[in-house]
Structure formats: C-alpha cells, structure tokens
Write a protein that holds these residues in place. Structure first.
Motif, PDB file in Angstrom:
ATOM      1  N   ARG A   2      11.042  -0.005  10.431  1.00  0.00           N
ATOM      2  CA  ARG A   2       9.838  -0.349  11.169  1.00  0.00           C
ATOM      3  C   ARG A   2       8.953  -1.277  10.342  1.00  0.00           C
ATOM      4  NH1 ARG A   2       4.568   1.362  11.899  1.00  0.00           N
ATOM      5  NH2 ARG A   2       4.665   2.762  10.116  1.00  0.00           N
ATOM      6  N   GLN A   3       8.394  -2.302  11.010  1.00  0.00           N
ATOM      7  CA  GLN A   3       7.473  -3.209  10.352  1.00  0.00           C
ATOM      8  C   GLN A   3       6.090  -2.575  10.284  1.00  0.00           C
ATOM      9  OE1 GLN A   3       8.335  -6.215   9.045  1.00  0.00           O
ATOM     10  NE2 GLN A   3       6.277  -6.365   8.186  1.00  0.00           N
ATOM     11  N   ILE A   4       5.546  -2.410   9.087  1.00  0.00           N
ATOM     12  CA  ILE A   4       4.220  -1.832   8.924  1.00  0.00           C
ATOM     13  C   ILE A   4       3.187  -2.892   9.253  1.00  0.00           C
ATOM     14  CG2 ILE A   4       2.653  -0.665   7.327  1.00  0.00           C
ATOM     15  CD1 ILE A   4       5.100   0.039   5.640  1.00  0.00           C
ATOM     16  N   PRO A   5       2.178  -2.595  10.098  1.00  0.00           N
ATOM     17  CA  PRO A   5       1.143  -3.569  10.412  1.00  0.00           C
ATOM     18  C   PRO A   5       0.492  -4.132   9.153  1.00  0.00           C
ATOM     19  CG  PRO A   5       0.941  -1.657  11.837  1.00  0.00           C
ATOM     20  CD  PRO A   5       1.984  -1.320  10.819  1.00  0.00           C
ATOM     21  N   ALA A   6       0.097  -5.419   9.223  1.00  0.00           N
ATOM     22  CA  ALA A   6      -0.406  -6.127   8.047  1.00  0.00           C
ATOM     23  C   ALA A   6      -1.617  -5.439   7.436  1.00  0.00           C
ATOM     24  CB  ALA A   6      -0.760  -7.566   8.417  1.00  0.00           C
ATOM     25  N   ILE A   7      -2.546  -4.970   8.258  1.00  0.00           N
ATOM     26  CA  ILE A   7      -3.753  -4.347   7.711  1.00  0.00           C
ATOM     27  C   ILE A   7      -3.416  -3.065   6.970  1.00  0.00           C
ATOM     28  CG2 ILE A   7      -4.296  -3.032   9.822  1.00  0.00           C
ATOM     29  CD1 ILE A   7      -7.265  -3.582   9.173  1.00  0.00           C
ATOM     30  N   GLU A   8      -2.410  -2.323   7.449  1.00  0.00           N
ATOM     31  CA  GLU A   8      -2.019  -1.099   6.769  1.00  0.00           C
ATOM     32  C   GLU A   8      -1.292  -1.414   5.472  1.00  0.00           C
ATOM     33  OE1 GLU A   8       0.146   0.756   9.864  1.00  0.00           O
ATOM     34  OE2 GLU A   8      -1.635   1.311  10.995  1.00  0.00           O
ATOM     35  N   THR A   9      -0.491  -2.500   5.480  1.00  0.00           N
ATOM     36  CA  THR A   9       0.173  -2.922   4.261  1.00  0.00           C
ATOM     37  C   THR A   9      -0.858  -3.275   3.203  1.00  0.00           C
ATOM     38  OG1 THR A   9       2.072  -3.767   5.480  1.00  0.00           O
ATOM     39  CG2 THR A   9       1.738  -4.625   3.269  1.00  0.00           C
ATOM     40  N   GLN A  10      -1.908  -3.997   3.598  1.00  0.00           N
ATOM     41  CA  GLN A  10      -2.954  -4.369   2.658  1.00  0.00           C
ATOM     42  C   GLN A  10      -3.659  -3.143   2.106  1.00  0.00           C
ATOM     43  OE1 GLN A  10      -5.967  -6.881   4.351  1.00  0.00           O
ATOM     44  NE2 GLN A  10      -6.938  -7.291   2.392  1.00  0.00           N
ATOM     45  N   GLU A  11      -3.953  -2.171   2.947  1.00  0.00           N
ATOM     46  CA  GLU A  11      -4.648  -0.967   2.505  1.00  0.00           C
ATOM     47  C   GLU A  11      -3.788  -0.148   1.543  1.00  0.00           C
ATOM     48  OE1 GLU A  11      -5.517   0.451   6.540  1.00  0.00           O
ATOM     49  OE2 GLU A  11      -7.590   0.663   5.890  1.00  0.00           O
ATOM     50  N   LEU A  12      -2.483  -0.135   1.789  1.00  0.00           N
ATOM     51  CA  LEU A  12      -1.599   0.719   1.005  1.00  0.00           C
ATOM     52  C   LEU A  12      -1.056   0.045  -0.242  1.00  0.00           C
ATOM     53  CD1 LEU A  12       0.436   2.395   3.872  1.00  0.00           C
ATOM     54  CD2 LEU A  12      -1.286   3.474   2.431  1.00  0.00           C
ATOM     55  N   ALA A  13      -1.101  -1.285  -0.314  1.00  0.00           N
ATOM     56  CA  ALA A  13      -0.435  -1.975  -1.414  1.00  0.00           C
ATOM     57  C   ALA A  13      -1.361  -2.869  -2.207  1.00  0.00           C
ATOM     58  CB  ALA A  13       0.734  -2.812  -0.875  1.00  0.00           C
ATOM     59  N   GLY A  14      -2.664  -2.809  -1.978  1.00  0.00           N
ATOM     60  CA  GLY A  14      -3.585  -3.615  -2.756  1.00  0.00           C
ATOM     61  C   GLY A  14      -3.568  -3.206  -4.209  1.00  0.00           C
ATOM     62  N   ALA A  15      -4.127  -4.070  -5.081  1.00  0.00           N
ATOM     63  CA  ALA A  15      -4.069  -3.811  -6.520  1.00  0.00           C
ATOM     64  C   ALA A  15      -5.187  -2.919  -7.009  1.00  0.00           C
ATOM     65  CB  ALA A  15      -4.108  -5.145  -7.277  1.00  0.00           C
ATOM     66  N   GLY A  16      -6.115  -2.497  -6.135  1.00  0.00           N
ATOM     67  CA  GLY A  16      -7.287  -1.789  -6.607  1.00  0.00           C
ATOM     68  C   GLY A  16      -7.155  -0.289  -6.649  1.00  0.00           C
ATOM     69  N   HIS A  17      -6.716   0.343  -5.560  1.00  0.00           N
ATOM     70  CA  HIS A  17      -6.834   1.794  -5.463  1.00  0.00           C
ATOM     71  C   HIS A  17      -5.600   2.417  -4.805  1.00  0.00           C
ATOM     72  CE1 HIS A  17     -11.114   1.158  -6.239  1.00  0.00           C
ATOM     73  NE2 HIS A  17     -11.067   0.222  -5.324  1.00  0.00           N
ATOM     74  N   GLY A  18      -5.384   3.673  -5.120  1.00  0.00           N
ATOM     75  CA  GLY A  18      -4.462   4.501  -4.356  1.00  0.00           C
ATOM     76  C   GLY A  18      -5.275   5.517  -3.575  1.00  0.00           C
ATOM     77  N   GLY A  19      -4.592   6.532  -3.070  1.00  0.00           N
ATOM     78  CA  GLY A  19      -5.285   7.653  -2.450  1.00  0.00           C
ATOM     79  C   GLY A  19      -5.718   7.470  -1.017  1.00  0.00           C
ATOM     80  N   ASN A  20      -5.292   6.391  -0.360  1.00  0.00           N
ATOM     81  CA  ASN A  20      -5.754   6.152   1.009  1.00  0.00           C
ATOM     82  C   ASN A  20      -4.832   6.857   1.997  1.00  0.00           C
ATOM     83  OD1 ASN A  20      -6.837   5.198   3.393  1.00  0.00           O
ATOM     84  ND2 ASN A  20      -7.083   3.097   2.643  1.00  0.00           N
TER      85      ASN A  20
END
Length: 342
Positions: A2-20
């Motif tokens: 399944r293709q993960i929506p772009a906004i969710e990819t950004q939230e989950l894979a950004g360089a700043g934080h985990g825990g979302n």
C-alpha cells in the motif's frame, strides 16, 4: 504494497521527531493495538512515581523548590562551581529560545543530527552550515554538537569540545553541546564537569533517561549572563510543581540510575542480537536506541507498522532505521515474531 499518503510519510519519516502514534494509526488503521513505540530514544523504564502532595497541583510552583531542583541537577550532572543551572519545560524549549538570546550570523552544526537545531537557527535568519569535521566549526558565531549524537551515537571527546570552545572564544563564539542522551555514559564523556567558565552551554534532558518525557523537564548549564537571559525568557514558573517534585527526587536517586543503566546494557545486547539475526547491520547508537542499515528499509518499516510496531526512519538517510529499546521480554518477543525469529 500500500502507498502511504505523502503527509503521513512526512510525519513518520521526518528528521526531527519520533513518537507520532496518531500519524501511525492514520497510516496503518488495521494495525493491532496497543502499538509498540520504538521510534523514540526514551527509556522503557519510567522512574517510579510516588504520590505527590496536593500542593504540587494546587499551588503555583515555589521558587525555593525550583532552586532545590536546579541544585539536584547540578549535583547529578557534576556541574562545576559557578556554573548556572536553568530548569525548563524540556530541552526543546531551550533550543527554541537560544536563537533569540544569542546574536549569530553564521551557525555550524556537526551533522547528520537532530534537525531542530538547524530549523530554529534558520528561522532566526542565521546562515546554517552542516559540517562533518569538528574543525570546521571553529570560525562560526555559534557551533552546535549533539553529543552523543542522535541518531548514530557518535561521541566527541570532551577534551576536543573544550579545545573547540577555546577556539570559538577567540572571536566571542558560543559552543552549544546537546547532551540529551548522555545520562548512561561515563561522567567523563560529558563536557559539564570541566566546562569552561564562558562560551559554552550544555543541554540535558530529564525525560529520556528517566522514561518520563511527558513531564517536560530539561536543563541548561550555562554562564551566568546567558543563564539570566534564559530565565527571563522562560518566565516566572518555567516548570510545573509536579516536574519540580518528581525531578528533584529522581535526580538524587543515583542507585536507580545505575541499576537502570545496567539493565539497558542487557537489553541493548538482546536487541542487537535480534537485529543482526533479522539481517540488519547495526551501525551505531547508544543505551537508548540502535541505528541500523538495511537494503529494504521501506519494506521493513511498513511490515513492522502493520504489526503495530513503530520505528524511526529518515528521509535524508533512506537506508537507515532506528530502533528504541524494548523494555519487556514480551515486547522483544513481539519484535522477534515480526522478524520470523520466534
């Protein structure tokens, strides 16, 4: 797959934080509950909370109690005589304030590292350079070193940081050392015990080592002039009564910290063994997280997420996954099960 929506990819894979976890639940709505969050570098062992007095909640934080908390932090971190300790609602708030308190045109950051440092200084209008060599920081107005580094655990010797601070001091520069993951390392690894009297500010996180990130507590160890500016910026009641009470007790409990460090060392060994058996290369890390490499990071990230296990990915390093430390045998078994090892 399944293709993960772009906004969710950004939230989950950004360089700043985990825990979302809310983003993870949106991206993987069929994943089993409860989620196992291995995307942060927070200890799985929370400091045991005693019953707090009603006053911790019903009264404004007492200034003398705040002073006692900062004194406990000074002892725990082995701050030298004359260094000022400033309590704050998490080191993130200090990171956000520093660009407003320290004039700087050229900022250098030893990278690849926690991205919030870069973000806040760029937002202030500073010119930010990410460098790979410590020597490249010597001519900057502000130099930033995350030590040990997040996410790879790189450790710069304290004596090298002191030498850098001396070079920066020749033109009035400031060295910021972010020691958010220092607590379970040898005291000699920290710059704080032999910190120069000027030109250096060290940041220490409480929530990561003590497993209480929701308490929002952190500290700056800084020269008096900068400490005074930071206190003024944070205002009259920088941390809650509960944070003062819990932090004062926990920071004085050296027995608990030592025992937790020993347990984490055992847990890290078990996690490394699991990751290697599953085909990952352990690239680095520390007592609270392990950085791995794999040829199929996207596939494993999604497989784990579908099983309700959130780990840390990095857009800028697509071959990396970072794993937090499973603290319970059941959590490690759950991870091993996804890997097909049980």
């Amino acid at each position: 797959m399944r293709q993960i929506p772009a906004i969710e990819t950004q939230e989950l894979a950004g360089a700043g934080h985990g825990g979302n976890l809310s983003a993870a639940r949106r991206a993987f709505p069929l994943a089993p509950e409860p989620w196992l969050d291995l995307s942060t570098g927070v200890s799985p062992y929370a400091y045991p909370l005693a019953d707090l007095s009603a006053e911790a909640w019903t009264r404004l934080p007492d200034p003398s109690a705040l002073c006692a908390l900062e004194s406990a932090a000074a002892l725990a971190y082995r701050a030298p005589e004359g260094a000022a300790i400033v309590a704050a609602p998490g080191t993130q708030s200090i990171i956000g304030w520093l660009p407003h308190l320290v004039p700087a045109r050229r900022v250098g950051i030893l990278g690849f590292t926690y991205s919030e440092h870069s973000r806040v200084w760029r937002a202030s209008g500073a010119e930010v350079a990410i460098v790979e060599d410590l020597a490249e920081l010597a001519d900057k107005d502000v130099a930033i070193v995350v030590n040990p580094n997040n996410p790879d655990g790189r450790l710069v010797a304290a004596q090298d940081l002191r030498a850098l601070a001396a070079d920066l001091g020749k033109h009035g520069g400031l060295l910021i050392v972010d020691e958010a993951f220092m607590d379970f390392l040898s005291p000699g690894a920290s710059i704080v015990p032999d910190m120069p009297p000027a030109g250096v500010v060290a940041l220490r996180s409480f929530g990561k080592a003590y497993g209480l990130p929701g308490l929002r507590l952190g500290f700056a160890i800084a020269p008096d002039p900068l400490a005074a500016k930071l206190r003024a910026a944070l205002g009259c009641w920088p941390v809650s009564g509960a944070a003062i009470a819990i932090g004062s007790t926990a920071l004085s409990d050296l027995t608990w910290l030592a025992a937790t460090g020993k347990q984490l060392a055992i847990d890290v060994g078990a996690l490394d063994e699991t990751l290697v058996a599953a085909g990952f290369n352990v690239l680095g890390g520390g007592p609270l997280f392990r950085l791995t490499g794999h040829v199929d990071v996207s596939g494993w990230f999604e497989t784990l997420a579908k099983a309700g296990i959130l780990v840390r990915r990095f857009d800028a390093r697509p071959s990396w996954l970072r794993f937090g430390i499973p603290g319970r045998e059941a959590d490690l078994s759950r991870l091993r099960g996804v890997f097909g090892l049980d």
